[in-house]
Enzyme design. Structure first.
Site, short mmCIF file in Angstrom:
data_model
loop_
_atom_site.label_atom_id
_atom_site.label_comp_id
_atom_site.label_asym_id
_atom_site.label_seq_id
_atom_site.Cartn_x
_atom_site.Cartn_y
_atom_site.Cartn_z
N LYS A 193 -37.54 -27.63 18.58
CA LYS A 193 -38.82 -27.20 18.01
C LYS A 193 -39.12 -25.74 18.34
CE LYS A 193 -41.25 -30.44 20.16
NZ LYS A 193 -40.30 -31.32 20.87
N ARG A 268 -49.32 -34.93 20.89
CA ARG A 268 -48.33 -35.87 21.42
C ARG A 268 -48.92 -37.27 21.56
NH1 ARG A 268 -45.12 -31.54 24.29
NH2 ARG A 268 -43.17 -32.46 24.98
N ARG A 307 -29.39 -26.75 28.55
CA ARG A 307 -30.46 -25.76 28.65
C ARG A 307 -30.89 -25.60 30.11
NH1 ARG A 307 -35.91 -26.72 25.22
NH2 ARG A 307 -36.53 -28.03 26.97
N ARG A 313 -36.10 -24.48 34.08
CA ARG A 313 -37.13 -25.50 33.98
C ARG A 313 -36.76 -26.71 34.82
NH1 ARG A 313 -39.12 -26.51 27.83
NH2 ARG A 313 -39.77 -28.46 28.84
N ARG A 325 -38.81 -38.12 29.85
CA ARG A 325 -39.52 -37.37 28.79
C ARG A 325 -39.23 -38.00 27.43
NH1 ARG A 325 -37.19 -31.68 29.87
NH2 ARG A 325 -38.29 -31.06 27.97
P1 AMP Z 1 -42.38 -29.14 26.15
O1 AMP Z 1 -42.13 -27.72 26.49
O2 AMP Z 1 -43.08 -29.31 24.82
O3 AMP Z 1 -41.15 -29.99 26.27
O4 AMP Z 1 -43.45 -29.69 27.21
C1 AMP Z 1 -43.11 -29.76 28.61
C2 AMP Z 1 -44.10 -30.67 29.32
O5 AMP Z 1 -45.41 -30.17 29.20
C3 AMP Z 1 -44.16 -32.08 28.77
O6 AMP Z 1 -43.13 -32.92 29.28
C4 AMP Z 1 -45.54 -32.51 29.25
O7 AMP Z 1 -45.52 -32.82 30.63
C5 AMP Z 1 -46.35 -31.23 29.08
N1 AMP Z 1 -46.95 -31.19 27.72
C6 AMP Z 1 -46.66 -30.30 26.73
N2 AMP Z 1 -47.40 -30.55 25.62
C7 AMP Z 1 -48.14 -31.63 25.92
C8 AMP Z 1 -49.08 -32.40 25.19
N3 AMP Z 1 -49.39 -32.11 23.92
N4 AMP Z 1 -49.68 -33.43 25.82
C9 AMP Z 1 -49.39 -33.74 27.10
N5 AMP Z 1 -48.50 -33.09 27.83
C10 AMP Z 1 -47.87 -32.02 27.27
#
Ligand code: AMP
Length: 369
Positions: A193, A268, A307, A313, A325
């Site tokens: 994404k 989400r 990654r 990360r 996740r």
């Molecule tokens: P991402 O970079 O989108 O993979 O997000 C990394 C982490 O941030 C996720 O595993 C969640 O812990 C938190 N996170 C990101 N976006 C959301 C969301 N919309 N709702 C809840 N947690 C989020």
């Protein structure tokens, strides 16, 4: 929704409500005037509909005439002065009622009072269908007010935007945000994404909001929000809805002039999707599409571990956190496919292949919206 010239307008006051208000004004004024024969004066061009409908509802004999606002160049060439012209009748001793479509700053009203000062009328009263109290800067009494409205630009029922819209039987209000394309980029962690959003935001001139990136920025800067989010993110869990929603709303507000947004990693959960719809509605806009990158789980795990070697990360470094996740995605997030499918806004795209190929697949969906 309608478009006049370059602007979009949304329905505001229906014809039926206007009709009821015109009836109320006609009855009220007729009662006050008693047996006298009043002269109703409309101010062109805007008031032609008001006057026409009003006098049809006026239950007793009356006279009708019009005056018109004309622009004159002022003393300085940049100064534009509006003057009322067309008053030819002798109004001595008469009851005069001005019928206006709208009173906003009150400048026209000042002009009305200026020209009637020497007319020796018995009484001069002001009636207006619409009135914008927030914009009104004068002290002249308004004797009859139809509907008070907020200080927003309206068209229809005599009122125009650069010549257009006067003929509309109902009234429209200018849209808060004119025209936006808002996309939700969807898919499990590792679907690509973020990578695709980088290309799409350039191509379509959109603002990219990644909630994951905003959380990571806050964690790096050790803000209170960052500290709170970190405890969830490190375990591969979702951050609580209200925290995420408040943060997302603030990010959207920071970009009030955007052509549209790419939401990446948001919504989400159902609660987040509903709050996003509310936010878009408050901007007179909407989510146009959810575009999902579809990728098999094992490919996701492989990609994320890869990654993790360079991203730094913590949630990419460990296979069990990665799997958590993905589980969170299926438990809480995947249901959003139904949420957007129900609105005919879900578009699935194969997320396996070269970055360029996938960008093309996504663009093909966006170009058809
Ligand atoms: P991402 O970079 O989108 O993979 O997000 C990394 C982490 O941030 C996720 O595993 C969640 O812990 C938190 N996170 C990101 N976006 C959301 C969301 N919309 N709702 C809840 N947690 C989020």
């Amino acid at each position: 929704m309608i478009k006049l010239h370059d602007k979009f307008f949304k329905p505001f006051i229906p014809a039926k409500q206007i009709d009821e208000v015109m009836q109320r004004l006609a009855t009220e004024i007729a009662n006050d005037v008693g047996d006298e024969i009043p002269i109703f004066i409309g101010i062109l061009n805007g008031s032609f509909m008001v006057v026409s409908d009003f006098v049809k509802k006026y239950p007793k004999p009356c006279e009708v005439t019009f005056i018109k606002l004309a622009s004159y160049e002022g003393v300085k060439s940049t100064e534009d002065i509006q003057r009322l012209i067309g008053l030819t009748q002798d109004l001595t001793g008469r009851t005069v009622i001005i019928l206006e479509d709208i009173i906003d700053t009150g400048n026209t009203l000042a002009e009305v009072h200026r020209i009637f000062k020497n007319e020796n009328v018995k009484s001069l009263k002001i009636a207006t269908l619409f009135y914008k109290p927030e914009a009104y800067k004068k002290d002249f009494k308004l004797h009859y007010v139809g509907i008070e409205i907020p200080n927003k630009f309206i068209v229809g029922y005599g009122l125009d935007y650069d010549g257009l819209g006067r003929n509309l039987p109902e009234v429209y209000q200018i849209k808060q945000t004119q025209h936006m394309t808002n996309l939700v980029l969807f898919g499990p962690p590792g679907a690509g994404k973020g990578t695709q959003a980088e290309f799409l935001k350039e191509k379509y001139n959109l603002v990219h909001i990644s909630t994951g990136d905003v959380f990571r920025f806050n964690i790096k800067n050790e803000t209170a929000l960052g500290m709170l989010a970190k405890s969830f993110i490190d375990k591969g869990e979702l951050v609580p809805d209200q925290v995420t929603i408040d943060m997302l709303n603030a990010e959207v507000e920071k970009n009030a002039d955007a052509n549209g947004f790419i939401f990446d990693g948001f919504p989400r959960t159902n609660a987040q999707a509903e709050s996003l719809d509310k936010l878009m509605t408050s901007k007179d806009s909407q989510i146009n599409a959810m575009i999902a990158l579809e990728v098999d789980d094992e490919i996701l795990v492989e990609r994320l571990l890869g990654r993790g070697k360079t991203s730094g990360r913590a949630d990419d470094a460990n296979e069990s956190i990665i799997r958590n996740r993905i589980t969170e995605y299926y438990n809480k997030t995947a249901i959003l496919k139904e949420y957007y499918s129900a609105q005919d806004k879900y578009f699935g795209v194969d997320g396996v292949g070269s970055i360029e190929d996938i960008t093309e697949r996504l663009s093909a969906v966006i170009d058809k919206l």
